[in-house]
Enzyme design. Structure first.
Site, PDB file in Angstrom:
ATOM      1  N   LYS A 235      15.851  -3.868 -19.931  1.00  0.00           N
ATOM      2  CA  LYS A 235      17.120  -3.561 -20.123  1.00  0.00           C
ATOM      3  C   LYS A 235      17.645  -4.736 -20.960  1.00  0.00           C
ATOM      4  O   LYS A 235      18.242  -4.951 -21.922  1.00  0.00           O
ATOM      5  CB  LYS A 235      17.952  -2.903 -19.330  1.00  0.00           C
ATOM      6  CG  LYS A 235      17.484  -1.974 -18.576  1.00  0.00           C
ATOM      7  CD  LYS A 235      18.457  -1.326 -17.651  1.00  0.00           C
ATOM      8  CE  LYS A 235      18.425  -1.981 -16.237  1.00  0.00           C
ATOM      9  NZ  LYS A 235      17.264  -2.012 -15.300  1.00  0.00           N
ATOM     10  N   HIS A 452     -10.437   1.899  10.439  1.00  0.00           N
ATOM     11  CA  HIS A 452      -8.993   2.454   9.978  1.00  0.00           C
ATOM     12  C   HIS A 452      -9.362   2.694   8.408  1.00  0.00           C
ATOM     13  O   HIS A 452      -9.085   3.643   7.872  1.00  0.00           O
ATOM     14  CB  HIS A 452      -7.847   1.586  10.294  1.00  0.00           C
ATOM     15  CG  HIS A 452      -6.376   2.120   9.927  1.00  0.00           C
ATOM     16  ND1 HIS A 452      -5.743   2.981  10.619  1.00  0.00           N
ATOM     17  CD2 HIS A 452      -5.921   2.197   8.640  1.00  0.00           C
ATOM     18  CE1 HIS A 452      -4.576   3.244   9.955  1.00  0.00           C
ATOM     19  NE2 HIS A 452      -4.710   2.756   8.840  1.00  0.00           N
ATOM     20  N   GLU A 453      -9.569   1.610   7.746  1.00  0.00           N
ATOM     21  CA  GLU A 453      -9.783   1.567   6.337  1.00  0.00           C
ATOM     22  C   GLU A 453     -10.910   2.583   5.969  1.00  0.00           C
ATOM     23  O   GLU A 453     -10.965   3.123   4.833  1.00  0.00           O
ATOM     24  CB  GLU A 453      -9.981   0.192   5.871  1.00  0.00           C
ATOM     25  CG  GLU A 453      -8.929  -0.833   6.049  1.00  0.00           C
ATOM     26  CD  GLU A 453      -7.583  -0.235   5.427  1.00  0.00           C
ATOM     27  OE1 GLU A 453      -7.546   0.259   4.585  1.00  0.00           O
ATOM     28  OE2 GLU A 453      -6.468  -0.738   5.912  1.00  0.00           O
ATOM     29  N   HIS A 456      -9.646   6.043   5.596  1.00  0.00           N
ATOM     30  CA  HIS A 456      -8.803   6.215   4.269  1.00  0.00           C
ATOM     31  C   HIS A 456     -10.091   6.285   3.397  1.00  0.00           C
ATOM     32  O   HIS A 456      -9.855   7.156   2.691  1.00  0.00           O
ATOM     33  CB  HIS A 456      -8.079   4.860   3.935  1.00  0.00           C
ATOM     34  CG  HIS A 456      -6.723   4.792   4.614  1.00  0.00           C
ATOM     35  ND1 HIS A 456      -5.949   5.923   4.959  1.00  0.00           N
ATOM     36  CD2 HIS A 456      -6.443   3.760   5.432  1.00  0.00           C
ATOM     37  CE1 HIS A 456      -4.810   5.313   5.559  1.00  0.00           C
ATOM     38  NE2 HIS A 456      -5.018   4.261   6.012  1.00  0.00           N
TER      39      HIS A 456
END
Length: 632
Positions: A235, A452-453, A456
């Site tokens: 902007k 955990h990863e 995913h």
């Protein structure tokens, strides 16, 4: 007529007031010391006066001054008395002085010491009242002087850059000066993307340059244009481009410059700004962060605003479209909080055009990368298309930060040119933070993070609507202990199935922990937060829950955020909570089912993460096979 002398160095502007005050203080100090030095009388104690003067008959008279002190005159020819400072009896006096407790005590002492003496040998007592006119006047003026010093000091703090050349009564005027085109090197060519926005803004500039082209058809120039968009979307950059392109005076100010602690200053500065703009018409006024003075005057927020901000807004409304004509002045404003602006400010006739600047699309990000890499020395392996795909949701300011960060990383590594690896590291650093390889992580925690990863990665690999994986790492970055990077596709519309796949992918890490270790950890905080927000958006905003039906409680005006009450009943709130819990439970069970079916592949991915710490898509293809595609 004689020529007026210029003020000496240091006497211009506000410093004149400091010199005047300093002169008054020095005059008072000088008079005080003169009075002290002019009084030759020696101060003595009450005991010395009683024993050595009264009893020896050396005192001629006593003058009581203001009933607080006594001036003592000795007789002519009196000899020096032991124990007292020597006084000259030939002088007119007074020779000694002392402080009395009260007049009654002095009179009692004199009567007792002179009882039986003849009248010609008794001490004469006179009473006088003396007034220190200069001292009293100074004491009376001292509070006003202190207030003046404080006032000037506050004004100097409020306008530190301008007070040297401005008087103390100029604080109601603005410091904005017409922007010179020659001082700006930014044009519309430097504003990448936003082609539709540039068309509308460019029309404003063209109208000011060639008014006859529009006025011959009866068109009127828009009075105001407001740029609305998230932070970093360009902007202010667009306003700088207007200033660089326009051949008319350009006045730039921030909304916070109108708000001061003095009553009426904001409205006075608005009047002064428009007065300058009208004198230089045709001209453009740019108000950055206009929400600082344009907040709604509704009942809910009235207790949080003050009269100064409201009077400033009222004056702005009157200047933009009031009783007096405001011809030839265009107001260009920018804000990222349009929902809190007053309705009277946003109506047609004041801001005729509302231009929305959204986050750049894939094509626009590619153009922005092209602009910010013009001056960079880059290696031939740079793939701007891949960088554009890897940065969804990034603003123009974020992309500029990536380019600068890549250059810093390449310089830190003493490279001859910026390589693709430097850009990838810059993206990773901005998204996840700086790598913290020195962070101590135990083997047990590292194993939990790896699974955990891997959860995913495995769950997203077999979900048809999940994004394509770019890489996964268990190296700590910022606050996270591991992360996965994806290449999302550009979407404007999301279906319920796509939402469910995203939530399922986010819960895959916790599901993998429960499946492998039989217990869950605190490692899924960010995943739970993201999935819960998406579930609430599905239910309360997009009407994607079959039980609640086609109902949305989203408020584009922002009034619900400022209200103390929810737009729905407690019974509806319970239904929303129940629907969200059902969505998350369903997605979690689905993730658990996928990982159970592909447990062997899950363990292989986790083993490779523990070995290499970072895996890319090519490393996962031999383990997981081709990724599931979206159904037609």
């Amino acid at each position: 007529m004689p020529q007026q002398r210029p003020l000496p160095v240091g006497w211009s502007g506000c410093s004149v007031y400091y010199w005047i005050i300093a002169a008054l203080l020095l005059t008072y100090a000088a008079s005080f010391f003169v009075n002290e030095l002019s009084g030759s009388a020696t101060e003595i104690s009450w005991t010395q006066f009683q024993q050595l003067l009264v009893h020896q008959g050396q005192v001629e008279k006593v003058v009581v001054v203001n009933k607080a002190s006594a001036e003592i005159y000795v007789r002519k020819g009196a000899a020096a008395l032991p124990g007292l400072p020597e006084a000259d009896p030939e002088s007119s006096g007074p020779h000694y002085q002392m402080t009395i407790g009260s007049v009654e005590s002095l009179e009692t002492l004199l009567r007792a010491s002179q009882e039986g003496l003849p009248l010609d040998q008794q001490i004469a007592v006179n009473y006088v009242e003396r007034t220190d006119w200069f001292g009293n006047i100074f004491v009376w003026l001292l509070p006003f002087l202190l207030i003046a010093v404080l006032w000037i000091f506050i004004l100097g703090r409020a306008n530190p850059a301008n007070m040297a050349n401005r008087s103390a009564m100029d604080f109601g005027k603005v410091s904005a000066t017409p922007f010179e085109k020659s001082t700006s090197s930014i044009t519309f060519d430097d504003v990448a993307g936003m082609e539709e926005v540039k068309v509308e803004v460019r029309e404003i500039v063209d109208f000011l340059k060639n008014q006859s082209k529009y006025t011959r058809l009866g068109a009127k120039i828009p009075k105001g244009v407001i740029l609305i968009g998230p932070p970093g979307t360009g902007k202010t950059l667009l306003a700088k481009a207007v200033a660089g392109e326009a051949s008319v005076p350009f006045f730039s100010m921030s909304g916070s410059e109108f708000v001061e602690m003095f009553v009426g200053v904001g409205a006075s500065r608005v009047r002064d700004l428009f007065k300058k703009a009208k004198e230089a018409a045709p001209s453009i006024i740019f108000l950055d962060e206009i929400d600082a003075i344009g907040q709604s005057r509704g009942k809910v927020t009235s207790f949080r605003t003050n009269d100064e901000r409201e009077s400033t807004l009222n004056q702005l409304l009157a200047e933009m479209d009031g009783f007096e004509a405001n011809a030839g002045v265009i107001v260009l404003a920018a804000t990222n909080r349009a929902e809190i602006l007053d309705r009277a400010l946003m109506r047609a006739g004041r801001f005729d055009r509302q231009i929305f600047l959204n986050l750049p699309t894939l094509t626009e990000r590619l153009q922005i990368f092209g602009v910010h890499t013009r001056k960079l020395l880059m290696a031939p392996d740079i793939d701007l298309q891949l960088l554009s795909r890897q940065t969804p949701g990034f603003s123009g300011a974020d992309i500029a930060n990536i380019c600068n960060e890549a250059a810093l990383i390449a310089a830190r590594k003493s490279r001859e040119a910026i390589q693709m690896a430097d850009f990838m590291e810059a993206v990773d650093r901005i998204i996840g933070g700086l790598e913290r390889k020195s962070k101590i992580v135990s083997e047990k925690e590292k194993r939990i993070i790896a699974f955990h990863e891997a959860g995913h990665v495995t769950s997203s690999w077999f979900l048809p609507h999940a994004d394509s994986l770019l890489k996964v790492s268990i190296i700590p970055r910022g606050k996270s202990l591991g992360a996965a990077w994806y290449l999302p596709e550009e979407h404007q519309v999301f279906t319920r199935a796509e939402f469910m796949d995203k939530i399922c992918m986010a819960l895959g890490g916790r599901a993998a922990e429960a499946l492998i270790f039989g217990e869950i950890s605190s490692n899924a905080l960010d995943d739970l937060e993201r999935s819960t927000k998406q579930a609430y958006m599905m239910v309360a905003y997009y009407g994607l829950d079959p039980q609640l039906g086609n109902v949305s409680y989203y408020d584009s005006t922002g009034q619900y955020e400022q209200s103390l009450h929810k737009p729905y009943s407690e019974a509806t709130a319970e239904k929303i909570d129940a629907a969200v819990q059902e969505i998350i439970a369903t997605a979690y069970q689905r993730a658990m089912a996928i990982l159970t079916d592909h447990r062997q592949q899950l363990e292989q991915v986790a083993a490779q993460l523990l070995l290499k710490e970072t895996l890319y898509q090519d490393d996962l293809l031999p383990i997981l096979g081709p990724k599931s595609t979206k159904p037609e």
